[in-house]
Design an enzyme around this catalytic site. Sequence first.
Site, short mmCIF file in Angstrom:
data_model
loop_
_atom_site.label_atom_id
_atom_site.label_comp_id
_atom_site.label_asym_id
_atom_site.label_seq_id
_atom_site.Cartn_x
_atom_site.Cartn_y
_atom_site.Cartn_z
N LYS A 181 37.30 29.98 -24.48
CA LYS A 181 36.86 30.29 -25.72
C LYS A 181 35.55 30.88 -26.29
O LYS A 181 33.89 29.83 -25.37
CB LYS A 181 37.87 29.29 -27.13
CG LYS A 181 37.12 29.63 -28.29
CD LYS A 181 37.40 28.78 -28.95
CE LYS A 181 37.00 29.10 -30.40
NZ LYS A 181 37.69 27.93 -31.63
N LYS A 233 40.24 32.96 -25.24
CA LYS A 233 40.03 34.32 -25.76
C LYS A 233 38.80 33.94 -26.71
O LYS A 233 37.95 32.84 -26.60
CB LYS A 233 41.01 32.51 -27.13
CG LYS A 233 40.67 32.44 -28.42
CD LYS A 233 39.95 31.51 -29.57
CE LYS A 233 40.07 31.70 -30.90
NZ LYS A 233 40.04 30.40 -31.42
C1 PBG Z 1 38.74 27.02 -34.42
C2 PBG Z 1 38.84 27.96 -34.15
C3 PBG Z 1 39.09 28.96 -34.41
C4 PBG Z 1 40.03 29.94 -34.01
C5 PBG Z 1 40.86 29.22 -33.42
N1 PBG Z 1 40.71 28.27 -33.30
C6 PBG Z 1 37.58 29.85 -34.92
C7 PBG Z 1 35.66 29.21 -34.62
O1 PBG Z 1 36.36 29.07 -32.99
O2 PBG Z 1 35.43 29.74 -35.12
C8 PBG Z 1 39.68 31.53 -34.28
C9 PBG Z 1 41.03 32.38 -34.37
C10 PBG Z 1 41.16 33.69 -35.27
O3 PBG Z 1 39.66 34.21 -34.94
O4 PBG Z 1 42.31 34.05 -35.33
N2 PBG Z 1 39.28 26.06 -34.76
#
Ligand code: PBG
Length: 313
Positions: A181, A233
């Site tokens: 991520k 991601k």
């Molecule tokens: C954290 C989380 C995020 C997203 C999913 N889970 C945001 C982040 O890390 O700031 C982003 C998902 C998206 O942008 O569609 N709980």
Amino acid sequence: MRRLVSETRLDPAELVLPLFVREGVAAPVPIASMPGVVQHSLESLPQAVADAAAAGVGGVMLFGVPEVRDARGSGATDPDGILNVATRVAVEASAGRLVVQTDLCLDEFTDHGHCGVLDDRGRVDNDATLERYRAMALEQARAGSELLGLSGMMDGQVAAVRDALDDQGRTDVAILAYSAKYASAFYGPFRDAVESTLEGDRRSYQLDPGNRREGLREALIDIEEGADVVMVKPAGSYLDVLADVAAASEIPVWAYQVSGEYAMVEAAAAHGWIDRKRAVIESVRGIRRAGADAVLTYWAVELAGWIRNGDLA
Ligand code: PBG
């Protein structure tokens, strides 16, 4: 002929729909930066789950938007917290037709907006956060979540949550590790969707966008720690990482087409600058081609409809 020799097929069962559920609202609230996506109320959630199931979508991923936040994200471990209540509602609505999944992260529940708790110098405290994740995992399992989406990027989070679940005999609950991520600008609209209070950034725990090997390394570590699914991601800007992980992994590899990826296509289409439908299909097909076994996408239900109608031209 093209259909016969196509290398990448799309199937509704390989799509997961992210859903936002907001505490204390009577009706769905539109999200300005994500046209077509809403914050659901507890009342509107069952229909959304039923629609996804009817479309043949493989699962829903739930995110909670609480009314009250605090330093340790208490709402995350409260059985009456919005995400845990919403999970019970979604499990009932799904009636086993799709997999109900939950975001396991503290950022929606903390007043400082970070994915973990902070130490006395204001830094994210990795190991103290693992204790919170263990408790959160057990509450989500009790609420009926079948697949826990560990999106907080703390080191050791998969092992910690697996241990907490197994210790309570919950070997039936699976773990989706958001392994690779990246600290991405493409989460912008999501942070509107969950009304994020974050100041600063997440670069001390999310990956550096320039790092490819590190994405693979994080996935391999999570597999070792007991993940059932690993994820990359965002998706579109990280297809190389996705391909690397897909080549190395012996467990399913998923990708999250995030809010900014959705918003860009919607915005361009709204201006008449891009063919919306073709762009949606191509973007998801590209993610599948790069190696994702399933894709989290805000277009899951609409795309599933096109797939079922054989309408992918
Ligand atoms: C954290 C989380 C995020 C997203 C999913 N889970 C945001 C982040 O890390 O700031 C982003 C998902 C998206 O942008 O569609 N709980």
